[in-house]
Design a protein around this motif. Sequence first.
Motif, PDB file in Angstrom:
ATOM      1  N   ALA A 181      26.875  11.337   2.955  1.00 14.85           N
ATOM      2  CA  ALA A 181      26.670  10.982   4.360  1.00 14.85           C
ATOM      3  C   ALA A 181      25.180  10.748   4.565  1.00 14.85           C
ATOM      4  N   ILE A 182      24.834   9.753   5.403  1.00 14.03           N
ATOM      5  CA  ILE A 182      23.429   9.391   5.619  1.00 14.03           C
ATOM      6  C   ILE A 182      23.203   9.150   7.110  1.00 14.03           C
ATOM      7  N   SER A 183      22.033   9.573   7.582  1.00 16.83           N
ATOM      8  CA  SER A 183      21.601   9.264   8.944  1.00 16.83           C
ATOM      9  C   SER A 183      20.136   8.834   8.911  1.00 16.83           C
ATOM     10  N   ILE A 184      19.752   7.984   9.867  1.00 15.89           N
ATOM     11  CA  ILE A 184      18.368   7.535  10.009  1.00 15.89           C
ATOM     12  C   ILE A 184      17.910   7.862  11.418  1.00 15.89           C
ATOM     13  N   ASN A 185      16.911   8.707  11.527  1.00  5.21           N
ATOM     14  CA  ASN A 185      16.403   9.150  12.835  1.00  5.21           C
ATOM     15  C   ASN A 185      17.530   9.633  13.740  1.00  5.21           C
ATOM     16  N   GLY A 186      18.462  10.386  13.160  1.00  3.53           N
ATOM     17  CA  GLY A 186      19.572  10.937  13.931  1.00  3.53           C
ATOM     18  C   GLY A 186      20.714   9.978  14.167  1.00  3.53           C
ATOM     19  N   GLN A 187      20.637   8.752  13.637  1.00  2.00           N
ATOM     20  CA  GLN A 187      21.687   7.756  13.807  1.00  2.00           C
ATOM     21  C   GLN A 187      22.557   7.757  12.558  1.00  2.00           C
ATOM     22  N   ARG A 188      23.805   8.222  12.695  1.00  4.69           N
ATOM     23  CA  ARG A 188      24.723   8.329  11.552  1.00  4.69           C
ATOM     24  C   ARG A 188      25.169   6.945  11.091  1.00  4.69           C
ATOM     25  N   LEU A 189      25.162   6.748   9.792  1.00  6.70           N
ATOM     26  CA  LEU A 189      25.586   5.486   9.216  1.00  6.70           C
ATOM     27  C   LEU A 189      27.035   5.559   8.772  1.00  6.70           C
ATOM     28  N   VAL A 204      19.245  -0.119  13.975  1.00  7.12           N
ATOM     29  CA  VAL A 204      20.377   0.449  13.252  1.00  7.12           C
ATOM     30  C   VAL A 204      21.543   0.479  14.219  1.00  7.12           C
ATOM     31  N   ASP A 205      22.547  -0.340  13.943  1.00  7.08           N
ATOM     32  CA  ASP A 205      23.688  -0.493  14.855  1.00  7.08           C
ATOM     33  C   ASP A 205      23.199  -0.885  16.255  1.00  7.08           C
ATOM     34  N   LYS A 207      20.505  -0.278  17.753  1.00  4.85           N
ATOM     35  CA  LYS A 207      19.645   0.687  18.419  1.00  4.85           C
ATOM     36  C   LYS A 207      18.272   0.685  17.751  1.00  4.85           C
ATOM     37  N   PRO A 208      17.204   0.427  18.523  1.00  9.74           N
ATOM     38  CA  PRO A 208      15.872   0.350  17.907  1.00  9.74           C
ATOM     39  C   PRO A 208      15.368   1.723  17.476  1.00  9.74           C
ATOM     40  N   LEU A 209      14.738   1.749  16.316  1.00 13.35           N
ATOM     41  CA  LEU A 209      14.134   2.965  15.789  1.00 13.35           C
ATOM     42  C   LEU A 209      12.626   2.763  15.681  1.00 13.35           C
ATOM     43  N   VAL A 210      11.896   3.855  15.741  1.00 13.63           N
ATOM     44  CA  VAL A 210      10.436   3.796  15.615  1.00 13.63           C
ATOM     45  C   VAL A 210      10.026   4.625  14.405  1.00 13.63           C
ATOM     46  N   PRO A 211       8.983   4.184  13.699  1.00 17.19           N
ATOM     47  CA  PRO A 211       8.511   4.966  12.550  1.00 17.19           C
ATOM     48  C   PRO A 211       7.860   6.256  13.002  1.00 17.19           C
ATOM     49  N   PRO A 212       7.834   7.274  12.145  1.00 17.90           N
ATOM     50  CA  PRO A 212       8.380   7.278  10.783  1.00 17.90           C
ATOM     51  C   PRO A 212       9.905   7.352  10.778  1.00 17.90           C
ATOM     52  N   TYR A 213      10.507   6.821   9.722  1.00 22.65           N
ATOM     53  CA  TYR A 213      11.955   6.794   9.581  1.00 22.65           C
ATOM     54  C   TYR A 213      12.384   7.970   8.711  1.00 22.65           C
ATOM     55  N   THR A 214      13.122   8.883   9.324  1.00 21.22           N
ATOM     56  CA  THR A 214      13.590  10.069   8.607  1.00 21.22           C
ATOM     57  C   THR A 214      15.019   9.841   8.156  1.00 21.22           C
ATOM     58  N   VAL A 215      15.200   9.729   6.858  1.00 24.22           N
ATOM     59  CA  VAL A 215      16.515   9.464   6.272  1.00 24.22           C
ATOM     60  C   VAL A 215      17.044  10.771   5.694  1.00 24.22           C
ATOM     61  N   ILE A 250       9.667  12.763  -0.117  1.00 22.26           N
ATOM     62  CA  ILE A 250      11.046  13.139  -0.384  1.00 22.26           C
ATOM     63  C   ILE A 250      11.099  14.610  -0.747  1.00 22.26           C
ATOM     64  N   SER A 251      12.111  15.303  -0.239  1.00 19.70           N
ATOM     65  CA  SER A 251      12.251  16.734  -0.504  1.00 19.70           C
ATOM     66  C   SER A 251      13.720  17.093  -0.566  1.00 19.70           C
ATOM     67  N   VAL A 252      14.012  18.111  -1.343  1.00 22.51           N
ATOM     68  CA  VAL A 252      15.378  18.631  -1.461  1.00 22.51           C
ATOM     69  C   VAL A 252      15.570  19.709  -0.406  1.00 22.51           C
ATOM     70  N   GLU A 253      16.628  19.586   0.395  1.00 14.14           N
ATOM     71  CA  GLU A 253      16.899  20.514   1.481  1.00 14.14           C
ATOM     72  C   GLU A 253      18.209  21.262   1.223  1.00 14.14           C
ATOM     73  N   SER A 254      18.213  22.521   1.640  1.00 16.64           N
ATOM     74  CA  SER A 254      19.416  23.330   1.439  1.00 16.64           C
ATOM     75  C   SER A 254      20.392  23.237   2.599  1.00 16.64           C
ATOM     76  N   GLY A 255      19.920  22.868   3.772  1.00 14.61           N
ATOM     77  CA  GLY A 255      20.803  22.784   4.931  1.00 14.61           C
ATOM     78  C   GLY A 255      20.436  21.624   5.844  1.00 14.61           C
ATOM     79  N   LEU A 256      21.196  20.545   5.817  1.00 17.35           N
ATOM     80  CA  LEU A 256      20.986  19.390   6.678  1.00 17.35           C
ATOM     81  C   LEU A 256      22.098  19.297   7.708  1.00 17.35           C
ATOM     82  N   GLN A 257      21.751  18.817   8.883  1.00 17.26           N
ATOM     83  CA  GLN A 257      22.723  18.635   9.962  1.00 17.26           C
ATOM     84  C   GLN A 257      22.761  17.157  10.332  1.00 17.26           C
ATOM     85  N   LEU A 258      23.882  16.504  10.117  1.00 18.58           N
ATOM     86  CA  LEU A 258      24.065  15.107  10.465  1.00 18.58           C
ATOM     87  C   LEU A 258      25.123  14.988  11.557  1.00 18.58           C
TER      88      LEU A 258
END
Length: 278
Positions: A181-189, A204-205, A207-215, A250-258
């Motif tokens: 599962a992937i999201s960009i700036n809180g926008q689920r793909l 994205v779909d 909806k305009p996004l502004v940098p930085p882009y958090t994937v 880029i970093s490895v995370e143990s708990g992501l919320q999408l």
Amino acid sequence: MSLLTNVMDHSLDDGYAEAADRKRAAGDAGLPRTLRSRLGLAAGLVLAALVVTVGAAQARVAAPVVAKEREELIDRIDRETTAADKLEGAVDTLRDDVSARQKKALRTSGGGDQADLVGLLSGAVAVHGPGVKLVVNDAKEASTGGDGNPRETSGFSDTGRLRDRDLQRVVNGLWESGAEAISINGQRLTALSAIRAAGDAILVDNKPLVPPYTVLAVGDGKKLSTTFQNSADGLYLHALQETYGIRTAISVESGLQLPAAPSVIVRTAQPKTEKGTS
């Protein structure tokens, strides 16, 4: 300087001054001398005063009418705004109801883990778990080329900005590397999501996004990170960083919320038949 001084000292042309002197010598200057001329001047002044008075009276009479119309227009705008807010609330309620019914159907039709997998892959349900966090930003000295339209420039180096096609490659690389599962700036793909450009903005779909882009990408964190960075798309992102100054982390995370996708469009559906019926 002499010319400027002459102009300032003699602002009135000599010809006009001579003509005025001749009129005064002939007795034509000043107010009219005859009774008829004076009566005509007086009548003209009275008519001008009458026109001004009538205009002022009409403006005073029309002022309350204009104010009333303005108040009525404001009241109408307020009523229409309230009605639009109610309709928007009703649409949100119906959308939530449809989403809840879709989630329920996914759980009851597939059953157990299969339903959870279908909901995860379709983006219909929220997701939490380990994964990778990738932050992509424009170059520090990013500029706008081609009058602010990235489509009028030939390459990334012209503007220093991240393009929609760059973000597309990042997302596709994460999918291919095993992201669930992937999201960009809180926008689920979802499988139907589109990443496009409108001027300098990335949509994205729609909806305009502004940098930085958090994937955010949910999956096996360490494996996902390693596989992506060694993939063609990961190397492409690294080349943008080394060559054009694009910033990445880029970093490895143990708990992501999408979050769940705002709306999942149903393309095909079949009616559910009760057992024992033909």
